[in-house]
Design a protein around this motif. Structure first.
Motif: not given
Length: 130
Positions: A22-40
Motif C-alpha cells: 500500500e506504500i507506493i515508492l518510486s524507483n529512485s526511492e527504492w534505490y536510496i533504500l537499498a543504499k541504506i540497507d542495514k547501515k546508517e
C-alpha cells in the motif's frame, strides 16, 4: 539492448511492488533504500553514491521519512552531519522488495535456465573496462 532490458525489468518490478504494497515508492526511492540497507550512512554519502542530483536525493529522503520508512538521526562521529536508517517499517518494505526481486529472478531462471541466468549475472559483474 541492456538499457531496454533494464527498463523492462524495472517496470515489471515496480508493478509487482505496487501490487503487493500500500506504500507506493518510486524507483529512485527504492534505490536510496537499498543504499541504506542495514547501515546508517550519512545523507551526504548517500547523495554522493546515487546517480541522482543532491537536491533530488534530499527530496527523496524527506519523502521516505514522511512515509515512515527511514529516520534521520545525528551522526555519532559528527553532530553537524545527519545519518539515515531504516525504521522497522522500512526494513519490512525493503525485505519484501528483496523477496519480489528474488521471485522475478526465479521466474527468469525457469524461462532461460539456471545456468544461463548465472552466466548472465557473472557477465554483468565482471569489469568491462569501460
Amino acid at each position: 539492448m541492456l538499457s531496454e532490458r533494464q527498463i523492462q525489468l524495472r517496470k515489471l518490478l515496480e508493478d509487482l511492488r505496487n501490487d503487493h504494497s500500500e506504500i507506493i515508492l518510486s524507483n529512485s526511492e527504492w534505490y536510496i533504500l537499498a543504499k541504506i540497507d542495514k547501515k546508517e550512512p550519512t545523507i551526504a554519502s548517500v547523495a554522493k553514491n546515487v546517480d541522482i542530483s543532491r537536491q533530488a536525493t534530499h527530496k527523496f529522503i524527506k519523502n521516505l521519512a514522511a512515509k515512515g520508512l527511514i529516520e534521520i538521526i545525528d551522526a555519532k562521529h559528527n553532530k553537524k552531519e545527519k545519518c539515515i536508517r531504516l525504521t522497522d517499517l522500512g526494513i519490512s518494505c525493503y525485505e519484501k522488495n528483496e523477496a519480489l526481486k528474488k521471485e522475478l529472478e526465479d521466474k527468469m531462471a525457469v524461462k532461460i535456465g539456471e545456468e544461463q541466468l548465472q552466466y548472465l549475472k557473472n557477465m554483468l559483474k565482471i569489469d568491462w573496462g569501460l
